[in-house]
Design a protein around this motif. Structure first.
Motif, PDB file in Angstrom:
ATOM      1  N   HIS A  53       0.772  -1.247   0.000  1.00 29.63           N
ATOM      2  CA  HIS A  53       0.000   0.000   0.000  1.00 29.63           C
ATOM      3  C   HIS A  53       0.803   1.298   0.000  1.00 29.63           C
ATOM      4  O   HIS A  53       0.215   2.363  -0.169  1.00 29.63           O
TER       5      HIS A  53
ATOM      6  N   THR B 155      -8.489  10.971   3.043  1.00 31.79           N
ATOM      7  CA  THR B 155      -9.494  10.002   2.606  1.00 31.79           C
ATOM      8  C   THR B 155      -9.153   9.442   1.229  1.00 31.79           C
ATOM      9  O   THR B 155      -9.163   8.241   1.044  1.00 31.79           O
ATOM     10  N   THR B 156      -8.853  10.305   0.247  1.00 33.04           N
ATOM     11  CA  THR B 156      -8.500   9.796  -1.078  1.00 33.04           C
ATOM     12  C   THR B 156      -7.065   9.273  -1.096  1.00 33.04           C
ATOM     13  O   THR B 156      -6.746   8.389  -1.879  1.00 33.04           O
ATOM     14  N   GLU B 157      -6.234   9.818  -0.266  1.00 29.17           N
ATOM     15  CA  GLU B 157      -4.899   9.295   0.011  1.00 29.17           C
ATOM     16  C   GLU B 157      -4.752   9.324   1.521  1.00 29.17           C
ATOM     17  O   GLU B 157      -5.157  10.281   2.166  1.00 29.17           O
TER      18      GLU B 157
ATOM     19  N   THR C 149      -6.326  -1.570   8.060  1.00 29.22           N
ATOM     20  CA  THR C 149      -5.066  -2.233   8.410  1.00 29.22           C
ATOM     21  C   THR C 149      -4.140  -1.279   9.137  1.00 29.22           C
ATOM     22  O   THR C 149      -3.540  -1.630  10.153  1.00 29.22           O
TER      23      THR C 149
ATOM     24  N   ASN D 143      -2.272   3.809   0.090  1.00 27.16           N
ATOM     25  CA  ASN D 143      -3.550   3.628  -0.597  1.00 27.16           C
ATOM     26  C   ASN D 143      -4.686   3.720   0.415  1.00 27.16           C
ATOM     27  O   ASN D 143      -4.568   3.202   1.523  1.00 27.16           O
ATOM     28  N   PRO D 144      -5.794   4.360   0.045  1.00 19.57           N
ATOM     29  CA  PRO D 144      -6.896   4.554   0.993  1.00 19.57           C
ATOM     30  C   PRO D 144      -7.529   3.250   1.472  1.00 19.57           C
ATOM     31  O   PRO D 144      -8.034   3.192   2.589  1.00 19.57           O
ATOM     32  N   GLU D 145      -7.467   2.197   0.676  1.00 20.35           N
ATOM     33  CA  GLU D 145      -8.080   0.939   1.100  1.00 20.35           C
ATOM     34  C   GLU D 145      -7.313   0.263   2.245  1.00 20.35           C
ATOM     35  O   GLU D 145      -7.790  -0.703   2.827  1.00 20.35           O
ATOM     36  N   SER D 146      -6.169   0.808   2.619  1.00 22.90           N
ATOM     37  CA  SER D 146      -5.392   0.240   3.722  1.00 22.90           C
ATOM     38  C   SER D 146      -5.775   0.821   5.080  1.00 22.90           C
ATOM     39  O   SER D 146      -5.203   0.439   6.097  1.00 22.90           O
ATOM     40  N   ARG D 147      -6.761   1.727   5.120  1.00 24.62           N
ATOM     41  CA  ARG D 147      -7.092   2.431   6.372  1.00 24.62           C
ATOM     42  C   ARG D 147      -7.307   1.475   7.551  1.00 24.62           C
ATOM     43  O   ARG D 147      -6.739   1.671   8.614  1.00 24.62           O
TER      44      ARG D 147
END
Length: 98
Positions: free
Chosen positions: A31, A76-78, A54, A48-52
């Motif tokens: 990420h 949020t977007t990054e 984790t 990457n935002p989808e790692s929040r």
């Protein structure tokens, strides 16, 4: 995996340290977009935002065993993760970056 950079102040059991190092390695390999060493005590990471989820989980657990870390997560977007340590723990930040 070399976890010798973990300071004596770390309360994570020695046997668990390689697993924690592997978690950070996986997070960064999967990420991490950018890293910038702001100064000896500060590291800025863009993830990457989808790692929040984790990142939140991992940094919360890391703070429990190494209370000298300060993790600040924004965006949020990054995701922007700022990691700071006291002057006596800059070698730990070096190890984390490596």
């Amino acid at each position: 995996m070399d976890e010798t950079w973990a300071p004596e102040a770390c309360t994570l059991p020695t046997a668990e340290r390689p697993f924690r190092v592997a978690e950070f390695d996986d997070l960064f390999a999967t990420h991490l977009r950018r890293s910038e060493r702001v100064d000896p005590q500060t590291l800025d990471l863009t993830l990457n935002p989808e790692s929040r989820a984790t990142v939140e989980d991992l940094t919360a657990r890391e703070t429990e065993c190494c209370s000298f870390f300060t993790f600040t997560l924004t965006g949020t977007t990054e995701l922007h993760l700022r990691i700071t340590v006291p002057p006596t723990q800059t070698a730990v930040l070096d190890g984390l970056l490596a």
